[in-house]
Enzyme design. Structure first.
Site, PDB file in Angstrom:
ATOM      1  CE1 TYR A  38       1.068   0.225   4.217  1.00  0.00           C
ATOM      2  CE2 TYR A  38      -0.669  -1.363   4.906  1.00  0.00           C
ATOM      3  CZ  TYR A  38       0.046  -0.050   5.410  1.00  0.00           C
ATOM      4  OH  TYR A  38       0.850  -0.523   6.171  1.00  0.00           O
ATOM      5  CB  THR A  39       0.440   4.671  -1.805  1.00  0.00           C
ATOM      6  OG1 THR A  39      -0.904   5.233  -0.967  1.00  0.00           O
ATOM      7  CG2 THR A  39       0.498   3.871  -3.233  1.00  0.00           C
ATOM      8  CD  GLU A 102       3.551   0.760  -3.161  1.00  0.00           C
ATOM      9  OE1 GLU A 102       3.342   1.272  -2.706  1.00  0.00           O
ATOM     10  OE2 GLU A 102       5.160   1.262  -3.068  1.00  0.00           O
ATOM     11  CG  HIS A 173       6.698  -4.288   1.312  1.00  0.00           C
ATOM     12  ND1 HIS A 173       7.326  -2.901   1.978  1.00  0.00           N
ATOM     13  CD2 HIS A 173       8.447  -4.879   2.064  1.00  0.00           C
ATOM     14  CE1 HIS A 173       7.986  -2.472   1.421  1.00  0.00           C
ATOM     15  NE2 HIS A 173       8.894  -3.749   1.613  1.00  0.00           N
ATOM     16  CG  ASP A 183       3.275  -2.165   2.731  1.00  0.00           C
ATOM     17  OD1 ASP A 183       4.252  -2.586   3.556  1.00  0.00           O
ATOM     18  OD2 ASP A 183       3.959  -1.981   1.046  1.00  0.00           O
TER      19      ASP A 183
END
Length: 273
Positions: A38-39, A102, A173, A183
């Site tokens: 995720y960003t 992402e 991640h 994330d």
């Protein structure tokens, strides 16, 4: 979706928007894994702008917005800087061995009174919040939910890239950098995405996608049969066809949160992937 010369194209053959990030290494890689992130920030556009800035010293192959929009920043056979210090299945330095995606999402949230906020102070509505315990933590907290369209596109991307490159596994991640990264978090159906690798073994034409907004799954081929526990299948869910009878199809749900669920659905609401 399809991949041509290591760039993503939509079903109609149109290439997705490409903005080359300067944050990549020379030479080529042979990807083995797919890594979701995720960003931890706002919009996809702001993330793209930052990942295309040399000061970021970071990049990913793809960025997916909350609306399902896709932008490619690095060719799939090039080394993007998305994983950092990382290890998986005895492999270190996953940047050299993986494709990174992402997803626009702020991640963990804090609650002040009745208001959910991101680390950056963004207000998140209650219906956009998932309260869950992260696999690497021992307490519940709020996480921004991933919209249905974003998840549908993520599933399609996973299937396309796993098939095109013969990827061995779909991971987060958080898996390759435990203790350092959280994330894509518990709001993301990572187990279901990983199941796409197992579903890849289906015979050609057996893997299908749900086209109805919600599709009931039943214990037998007809509306007189009971619905299978777990609720209807949302649009974009992947299933593997196992048998057919009078306009119905017996399926195994591929993307189902790590569980195994089978039942009958109306065939006309399925399309081959």
């Amino acid at each position: 979706m399809d991949v041509k010369r290591h760039r993503l194209h939509l079903d109609d053959g149109t290439p997705v928007p490409f903005r080359r990030s300067p944050n990549q290494s020379t030479g080529t890689i042979t990807p083995r894994f797919l890594v979701f992130h995720y960003t931890a920030g706002g919009s996809a556009e702001s993330t793209i702008n930052w990942l295309c800035d040399k000061r970021a010293k970071a990049s990913a192959h793809l960025v997916v917005g909350r609306d399902g929009s896709i932008t490619q920043l690095v060719d799939f056979n090039r080394k993007a800087w998305h994983a950092g210090a990382s290890t998986w299945r005895g492999v270190t330095g996953l940047n050299s061995h993986s494709i990174g995606i992402e997803l626009a999402n702020v991640g963990p949230l804090q609650k002040t009174g009745e208001i959910w906020r991101s680390a950056w102070g963004n207000t998140i509505a209650d219906h956009q919040v998932v309260v869950a315990t992260h696999p690497h933590e021992n307490h519940e907290r709020g996480w921004e939910a991933y919209p249905a369209e974003q998840l549908r596109v993520a599933r399609q991307l996973a299937l396309t890239l796993v098939t095109k490159y013969g990827l061995e596994e779909v991971v987060g991640h958080q898996d390759i950098a435990p203790g350092r990264k959280l994330d894509p978090g518990p709001a993301f159906p990572l187990d279901g995405m990983a199941a796409l690798v197992r579903g890849r073994g289906a015979e050609e034409g057996d893997l299908k996608s749900v086209t109805a907004s919600l599709l009931n799954i039943r214990t037998g081929p007809g509306t007189d049969f009971d619905k299978v526990d777990g609720g209807p299948l949302p649009e974009g869910t992947f299933v593997k066809g196992l048998a057919q009878a009078d306009g119905w199809q017996y399926v195994e749900v591929i993307d189902d949160g790590g569980t195994t669920r089978r039942g009958w659905v109306v065939s006309r609401y399925l399309r081959p992937v």
